[in-house]
Motif scaffolding. Structure first.
Motif, PDB file in Angstrom:
ATOM      1  N   UNK A 117       0.854  -1.189   0.000  1.00 25.85           N
ATOM      2  CA  UNK A 117       0.000   0.000   0.000  1.00 25.85           C
ATOM      3  C   UNK A 117       0.888   1.235   0.000  1.00 25.85           C
ATOM      4  N   UNK A 118       0.387   2.379  -0.506  1.00 36.20           N
ATOM      5  CA  UNK A 118       1.199   3.593  -0.490  1.00 36.20           C
ATOM      6  C   UNK A 118       1.605   3.950   0.945  1.00 36.20           C
ATOM      7  N   UNK A 119       2.858   4.383   1.159  1.00 34.64           N
ATOM      8  CA  UNK A 119       3.337   4.583   2.524  1.00 34.64           C
ATOM      9  C   UNK A 119       2.936   5.909   3.137  1.00 34.64           C
ATOM     10  N   UNK A 120       2.426   6.873   2.323  1.00 31.31           N
ATOM     11  CA  UNK A 120       2.178   8.197   2.879  1.00 31.31           C
ATOM     12  C   UNK A 120       3.464   8.755   3.471  1.00 31.31           C
ATOM     13  N   UNK A 121       3.397   9.199   4.734  1.00 29.77           N
ATOM     14  CA  UNK A 121       4.594   9.720   5.398  1.00 29.77           C
ATOM     15  C   UNK A 121       5.249   8.680   6.316  1.00 29.77           C
ATOM     16  N   UNK A 122       4.803   7.420   6.230  1.00 33.03           N
ATOM     17  CA  UNK A 122       5.282   6.432   7.205  1.00 33.03           C
ATOM     18  C   UNK A 122       6.771   6.117   7.047  1.00 33.03           C
ATOM     19  N   UNK A 123       7.278   6.069   5.808  1.00 31.30           N
ATOM     20  CA  UNK A 123       8.705   5.816   5.627  1.00 31.30           C
ATOM     21  C   UNK A 123       9.522   6.987   6.151  1.00 31.30           C
ATOM     22  N   UNK A 124       9.012   8.195   5.969  1.00 29.54           N
ATOM     23  CA  UNK A 124       9.699   9.370   6.513  1.00 29.54           C
ATOM     24  C   UNK A 124       9.748   9.282   8.035  1.00 29.54           C
ATOM     25  N   UNK A 144       5.519  10.697  -2.814  1.00 24.87           N
ATOM     26  CA  UNK A 144       6.898  10.347  -3.135  1.00 24.87           C
ATOM     27  C   UNK A 144       7.821  10.975  -2.105  1.00 24.87           C
ATOM     28  N   UNK A 145       9.069  10.507  -2.103  1.00 28.00           N
ATOM     29  CA  UNK A 145      10.021  11.080  -1.161  1.00 28.00           C
ATOM     30  C   UNK A 145      11.247  10.220  -1.014  1.00 28.00           C
ATOM     31  N   UNK A 146      12.074  10.592  -0.056  1.00 23.99           N
ATOM     32  CA  UNK A 146      13.264   9.829   0.290  1.00 23.99           C
ATOM     33  C   UNK A 146      13.539  10.070   1.765  1.00 23.99           C
ATOM     34  N   UNK A 147      14.170   9.104   2.395  1.00 25.40           N
ATOM     35  CA  UNK A 147      14.483   9.224   3.816  1.00 25.40           C
ATOM     36  C   UNK A 147      15.525   8.197   4.181  1.00 25.40           C
ATOM     37  N   UNK A 148      16.289   8.497   5.221  1.00 24.84           N
ATOM     38  CA  UNK A 148      17.304   7.557   5.674  1.00 24.84           C
ATOM     39  C   UNK A 148      17.960   8.037   6.944  1.00 24.84           C
ATOM     40  N   UNK A 149      18.993   7.319   7.330  1.00 24.13           N
ATOM     41  CA  UNK A 149      19.809   7.664   8.491  1.00 24.13           C
ATOM     42  C   UNK A 149      21.258   7.529   8.051  1.00 24.13           C
ATOM     43  N   UNK A 150      21.886   8.668   7.766  1.00 20.95           N
ATOM     44  CA  UNK A 150      23.219   8.668   7.165  1.00 20.95           C
ATOM     45  C   UNK A 150      24.301   8.697   8.235  1.00 20.95           C
ATOM     46  N   UNK A 151      25.365   7.892   8.066  1.00 22.93           N
ATOM     47  CA  UNK A 151      26.507   7.988   8.977  1.00 22.93           C
ATOM     48  C   UNK A 151      27.496   9.066   8.538  1.00 22.93           C
ATOM     49  N   UNK A 152      27.250   9.683   7.362  1.00 23.77           N
ATOM     50  CA  UNK A 152      28.266  10.565   6.790  1.00 23.77           C
ATOM     51  C   UNK A 152      27.803  12.017   6.754  1.00 23.77           C
ATOM     52  N   UNK A 153      28.483  12.847   7.538  1.00 26.10           N
ATOM     53  CA  UNK A 153      28.247  14.287   7.480  1.00 26.10           C
ATOM     54  C   UNK A 153      29.150  14.880   6.407  1.00 26.10           C
ATOM     55  N   UNK A 154      28.553  15.584   5.434  1.00 24.45           N
ATOM     56  CA  UNK A 154      29.367  16.250   4.421  1.00 24.45           C
ATOM     57  C   UNK A 154      30.087  17.441   5.040  1.00 24.45           C
ATOM     58  N   UNK A 155      29.334  18.274   5.759  1.00 27.01           N
ATOM     59  CA  UNK A 155      29.965  19.402   6.440  1.00 27.01           C
ATOM     60  C   UNK A 155      28.990  20.057   7.402  1.00 27.01           C
ATOM     61  N   UNK A 156      29.559  20.685   8.421  1.00 30.04           N
ATOM     62  CA  UNK A 156      28.832  21.585   9.312  1.00 30.04           C
ATOM     63  C   UNK A 156      29.684  22.828   9.474  1.00 30.04           C
ATOM     64  N   UNK A 157      29.045  23.989   9.438  1.00 29.90           N
ATOM     65  CA  UNK A 157      29.756  25.246   9.657  1.00 29.90           C
ATOM     66  C   UNK A 157      29.092  25.975  10.809  1.00 29.90           C
ATOM     67  N   UNK A 158      29.842  26.126  11.884  1.00 32.40           N
ATOM     68  CA  UNK A 158      29.360  26.806  13.083  1.00 32.40           C
ATOM     69  C   UNK A 158      30.475  27.677  13.628  1.00 32.40           C
ATOM     70  N   UNK A 159      30.193  28.966  13.792  1.00 34.11           N
ATOM     71  CA  UNK A 159      31.169  29.856  14.413  1.00 34.11           C
ATOM     72  C   UNK A 159      32.508  29.898  13.703  1.00 34.11           C
TER      73      UNK A 159
END
Length: 337
Positions: A117-124, A144-159
């Motif tokens: 069945x269509x997932x709606x927002x359940x996969x998100x 439609x959409x995409x979702x996941x849990x990534x171990x890889x941070x491309x970048x963070x910029x703080x201060x």
């Protein structure tokens, strides 16, 4: 975009940014507040910034309630990927490496599935609630959409400090001790770490941390933290173009020709255009972006599960095929599919 659209991204401080649609696309980020950054692997989106109608910052454990209940596990029928298709691309890559065109590149295999069945927002919603070092992410318009849990941070910029990482080299958790001395995996990791350091050296003082092992349940990766004290003001988009794709997901050397060849291989194997692409958010002037891996892409009941593997001269087809399955199985477990 639909008023039922949602986006979220886990932030490095344990909280998450949640955006509620409709989203307005823009070529540049807003001067204040929050917006999401969504682009394809080739960074061709003319308006990659998505400004939500309203947004909130909540604890990671509270994101799912903002999106909607996960509900009962979805039932999915999977169609295994064709080994012959990957083998053909692997052989072409190996030949290109022997000629000196590449030192390393990252083909992607996809596994396709059909939901009952269509997932709606359940996969998100199922991608929320990650624990460090995983960073949850996703976007859904309801169909439609995409979702996941990534171990890889491309970048963070703080201060004025940029943080990134080299993440390459993979093994099962029970093979952790073997990974630590595996020359092929160490070499693959060093390609990524050294390339990142060289790309960042002219924008500030670079500090490279020691190589360690990141534990992710059933699998482990080599991990090297990298920080830069930025000397000037580079925009988030400029920093993304400087770093993406890192050799963890892209070609080495990275030239228009090698990147174009990799994108061609990805398309032959049915890879979603934004798999491995940066997905990020700006919040009150701070920018954070992950690499969109370890996730699902869907349209109605059709699901795509991509996974990539780093190929260097020492790579062997059967070992890479095994690594790809290991990564896909981890994603299925995450989404209870």
């Amino acid at each position: 975009m639909s008023s039922h659209s949602f986006a979220f991204l886990d932030l490095p401080d344990g909280r998450s940014l949640v955006g509620h649609g409709p989203f307005v696309s823009s070529a540049s980020p807003p001067t204040g507040g929050a917006a999401f950054y969504r682009n394809d692997f080739g960074l061709t989106a003319p308006e990659p910034w998505l400004v939500p109608q309203h947004w909130e910052v909540v604890g990671r454990e509270d994101v799912a309630a903002r999106i909607g209940p996960v509900g009962e596990p979805l039932s999915c029928t999977w169609l295994p990927p064709e080994a012959s298709d990957f083998a053909s691309v692997f052989q072409e890559i190996s030949a290109a490496i022997r000629t000196g065109a590449f030192e390393k590149t990252v083909p992607v295999v996809v596994e396709r599935g059909t939901l009952q069945e269509p997932p709606g927002h359940r996969l998100l919603a199922a991608a929320t609630g990650s624990s460090e070092p995983l960073l949850g992410y996703g976007f859904s318009d309801g169909s439609s959409g995409f979702a996941g849990a990534s171990p890889e941070r491309l970048l963070s910029v703080t201060g004025g400090v940029l943080k990134t990482m080299a993440l390459a080299g993979t093994a099962r958790t029970e093979e952790r001790d073997v990974l630590a001395v595996d020359e092929k995996e160490i070499r693959e990791h060093e390609y990524v770490a050294q390339s990142l350091v060289s790309k960042l050296g002219d924008i500030g003082h670079v500090r490279r941390g020691p190589r360690g092992i990141m534990e992710l349940g059933s699998i482990v990766h080599f991990h090297t933290p990298i920080e830069v004290d930025l000397a000037g003001d580079e925009s988030p988009a400029q920093l993304v173009r400087r770093l993406h794709p890192t050799p963890a997901l892209g070609p080495l050397p990275r030239t228009p020709e090698t990147l174009g060849q990799l994108i061609g291989w990805r398309r032959r194997l049915g890879t979603p255009e934004d798999f491995g692409a940066p997905f990020g958010a700006i919040l009150d002037g701070e920018f954070h972006a992950i690499v969109a891996i370890r996730g699902l892409w869907w349209q109605d009941c059709d699901v795509i599960l991509p996974a990539g593997c780093g190929v260097i001269e020492a790579s062997r087809l059967v070992n890479e095929w095994r690594e790809l399955r290991l990564k896909r199985e981890a994603v299925k477990a995450r989404f209870r599919l």
